[in-house]
Write a protein that holds these residues in place. Structure first.
Motif, short mmCIF file in Angstrom:
data_model
loop_
_atom_site.label_atom_id
_atom_site.label_comp_id
_atom_site.label_asym_id
_atom_site.label_seq_id
_atom_site.Cartn_x
_atom_site.Cartn_y
_atom_site.Cartn_z
N SER A 285 -29.19 2.65 4.92
CA SER A 285 -29.24 3.64 3.85
C SER A 285 -27.86 3.79 3.21
CB SER A 285 -29.71 4.99 4.41
OG SER A 285 -28.80 5.45 5.40
N ASP A 287 -25.96 6.46 2.80
CA ASP A 287 -25.00 7.26 3.55
C ASP A 287 -24.44 6.48 4.74
OD1 ASP A 287 -27.52 7.36 4.70
OD2 ASP A 287 -27.13 9.25 5.71
N GLU A 344 -37.87 2.30 4.28
CA GLU A 344 -37.20 3.55 3.89
C GLU A 344 -37.10 4.50 5.07
OE1 GLU A 344 -39.29 5.17 0.60
OE2 GLU A 344 -38.46 3.73 -0.86
N ILE A 345 -38.17 4.58 5.88
CA ILE A 345 -38.14 5.47 7.04
C ILE A 345 -37.08 5.01 8.04
CG2 ILE A 345 -39.45 6.21 9.07
CD1 ILE A 345 -41.95 6.18 7.26
N GLU A 348 -33.71 5.97 6.67
CA GLU A 348 -33.50 7.42 6.71
C GLU A 348 -33.13 7.90 8.11
OE1 GLU A 348 -37.09 9.10 5.22
OE2 GLU A 348 -36.71 8.47 3.15
N GLU A 349 -33.60 7.18 9.12
CA GLU A 349 -33.26 7.52 10.51
C GLU A 349 -32.06 6.71 11.01
OE1 GLU A 349 -34.38 9.95 12.19
OE2 GLU A 349 -35.92 10.54 10.74
N HIS A 350 -31.24 6.21 10.08
CA HIS A 350 -29.97 5.51 10.38
C HIS A 350 -30.18 4.20 11.15
CE1 HIS A 350 -27.29 9.33 9.83
NE2 HIS A 350 -28.04 9.06 8.79
N ARG A 377 -33.64 8.42 17.76
CA ARG A 377 -33.76 8.06 16.34
C ARG A 377 -34.83 6.99 16.15
NH1 ARG A 377 -31.40 10.70 11.81
NH2 ARG A 377 -29.35 11.46 12.37
N ALA A 381 -38.31 7.48 14.10
CA ALA A 381 -38.63 6.59 12.99
C ALA A 381 -40.00 5.94 13.18
CB ALA A 381 -37.55 5.51 12.86
N ARG A 384 -42.81 8.46 12.69
CA ARG A 384 -42.90 8.75 11.25
C ARG A 384 -43.65 7.63 10.53
NH1 ARG A 384 -37.48 10.00 8.32
NH2 ARG A 384 -39.00 10.03 6.62
#
Length: 589
Positions: A285, A287, A344-345, A348-350, A377, A381, A384
């Motif tokens: 991601s 970030d 994407e999931i 989002e969970e690094h 994590r 993920a 999710r």
């Protein structure tokens, strides 16, 4: 003043200058003209000298003064040199050369004066200007001075006023009277207090400059902008504080190395950031990317051992999907519709997406950057993704392009898309791997292989999420677990525990299991009793519970009971010796 070029106009000197071991190359400064005194002074003078003070470099600072110069083949002494020669009453002055290096020393009587290769004396200044006694010309004219101040002394007549243009820059002062420079030279020679450079000093200076340059480059190249600026200020402060002792100027050197290092660092850092972005832009991601760019070092890409949690997922029934689709371009579009939300999931969970392998995804956590609670994590993920399948299937069903796949799923009474996932945690080798022309950041090792095996066993155990005991030991979150088996997978000898995760413990609304929560927990608790009997080799008792649960309409796993019923019946008929509860898988799935 007139410029003279003929030898009969050259001034005369009362001493003989003898050059010993003179090489073919001329090292003595060569004057291209002379400016004589007025005729009366020239004819009445005892000797002829020069009083040139020439800066060592473009800085304009005078650190050395030539003691001899040559004009039309004749060697002439400086003012200070000639005054010392008169003191020693020497009729011969010897200029001693060292082969291929230049002048080594000048000898006048008993005085041996060390010089540089060009016959220059490094001035050992006594201090700032006016370190010697000054007497005003007006006081001399009026007789207003103490005669003891000049008795038996060298007297130099010169100027100190700024308007008379005889002020020079020295290491001690930027406005230093030129006449006092000559006084320092005379003082140095008479007292024998020299600053000299041996013949090897040029090589040593080059080596020293090289060493300073490399040291500064290393300091500037491996520090932050603030720390390198601090180093630069310290280097300049050291130069200014110890200017008297330093025979070359490192201020310009420091600034040049600093500027060059900053420019190189900028381009290298930009290149490294572009390299990182090229490798990880589609893996992590935004970030996480910023964190990698801010904290990563070159060593990050070298192979290293690091604990990671690895993720493998695979689409169930992909062969049927491919056959039903019938069009390659449409199949790729279908796959992209699935891979995009799943990826994407993970990001989002690094997580770091390592690669896409056909209909499978490989990812991992805790590399290249550190991820706190990476096992949790990974589980979050994964769960999710399983939750996201409901919306994904609805979107695919509403797309007319995928009507054939929808019909195939309906006919087989299965969802359009379902996935199986395996997670494992362990120390793997991570880093840049490949050839010089093509490489990628990836992870290899036993933990990776085991993660792939766990995913392939999802179908066998009728599980959507299999984890190893290694991952379970690292989890801190609350999940609904089911022990599946104690096995040795193909290619491994050591047994591992396989666990299924049904869902989060705390659930609001929709769940991943199709029965009531209370029924699920009741089933798992009763199932665990059977597992205890099975591990204790009490197969009759275990078989009874497994058959009982298998008869329930509300059970969450439709295959696990058939597996254990078959095993118990086999062991009842063929009693095992030293039963360990370990099942050996001879296939990958």
């Amino acid at each position: 003043m007139n410029s003279h070029k003929k030898s009969d106009s050259a001034p005369s000197i009362p001493a003989i200058f003898i050059e010993r071991n003179k090489p073919k190359q001329n090292f003595i400064m060569d004057a291209y003209r002379v400016v004589l005194n007025v005729k009366e002074s020239q004819e009445s003078a005892y000797s002829s000298v020069f009083f040139n003070t020439i800066p060592d470099d473009d800085s304009g600072i005078i650190r050395s003064v030539p003691l001899i110069m040559e004009y039309e083949g004749t060697v002439y002494p400086s003012l200070a040199m000639e005054m010392v020669r008169i003191l020693t009453e020497a009729n011969k002055v010897f200029i001693n050369y060292e082969e291929d290096i230049g002048v080594q020393s000048i000898q006048s009587g008993s005085l041996d004066i060390p010089t540089d290769s060009f016959g220059r004396l490094f001035v050992n200044y006594r201090g700032a200007s006016f370190s010697y006694k000054y007497i005003s010309a007006v006081d001399i004219y009026n007789g207003n001075f103490n005669s003891e101040d000049v008795a038996g002394k060298f007297v130099l007549i010169g100027t100190s006023a700024a308007g008379l243009m005889d002020l020079r820059a020295t290491p001690f002062d930027t406005a230093y009277p030129g006449v006092e420079i000559h006084a320092n030279v005379i003082d140095n020679i008479i007292s024998g207090d020299f600053i000299s450079k041996p013949s090897w000093v040029i090589g040593a200076d080059i080596a020293w400059i090289f060493l300073v340059s490399i040291s500064l480059a290393i300091l500037f190249g491996h520090g932050s902008a603030l720390s390198t600026l601090v180093v630069l200020v310290i280097a300049i402060a050291a130069q200014l504080s110890f200017n008297y002792y330093i025979l070359f100027d490192i201020v310009i050197l420091s600034i040049m190395v600093y500027i060059i290092s900053m420019v190189l660092n900028y381009f290298l850092e930009t290149k490294q950031k572009n390299l990182i972005k090229g490798k990880f832009a589609s893996k992590v991601s935004s970030d996480v990317m910023e964190d990698i760019l801010e904290h990563s070092e070159v060593e990050t890409w070298d192979g290293m051992e690091k604990e990671i949690t690895v993720f493998f997922s695979d689409i169930r029934g992909f062969t049927n999907i491919s056959e039903a689709m019938g069009d390659a371009k449409l199949l790729i579009k279908f796959m992209n519709k699935i891979m995009e939300p799943m990826t994407e999931i993970l990001m989002e969970e690094h997580g770091t997406v390592d690669k896409y392998i056909g209909d499978a995804i490989m990812a991992y956590w805790n590399a290249p950057h550190d991820v706190e609670n990476h096992a949790d994590r990974a589980v979050v993920a994964t769960l999710r993704q399983l939750y996201a399948l409901e919306k994904l299937n609805a979107d695919l069903r509403s797309n007319p392009e995928f009507i054939n796949v929808t019909k195939m799923a309906d006919e087989n009474k299965i969802p359009i898309v379902d996935i199986g996932i395996g997670l494992n945690t362990g120390v793997a080798i991570v880093g840049e791997m490949g050839s010089s022309g093509r490489s990628d950041y990836t992870a290899i090792g036993d933990p990776i292989n085991l993660g792939a095996r766990l995913e392939s066993l999802c179908k066998y155990y009728n599980s959507r999420l299999n984890i190893s005991n290694f991952t379970k030991a690292k989890l801190t979150g609350e999940y609904i677990y089911r022990f599946l088996d104690l096995v040795t997978v193909k290619g491994k000898k050591e047994p591992i525990e396989i666990w299924q995760i049904h869902d989060f413990v705390k659930i609001d609304g929709t769940t991943l299991f199709h029965i009531d929560r209370e029924d699920l927990l009741k089933e798992i608790n009763y199932y665990n009793e059977a597992i205890k009997f099975y591990k204790a080799a009490k197969f009759v008792e275990a078989l009874k519970i497994f058959k009982e649960i298998n008869a329930w309409d509300t059970k969450s796993n439709i295959k696990i009971y058939d597996i254990y019923i078959e095993r118990c019946e086999h062991y009842i008929e063929h009693t095992p010796v030293d039963f360990t509860g370990v099942f050996v898988h001879t296939t990958k799935g």
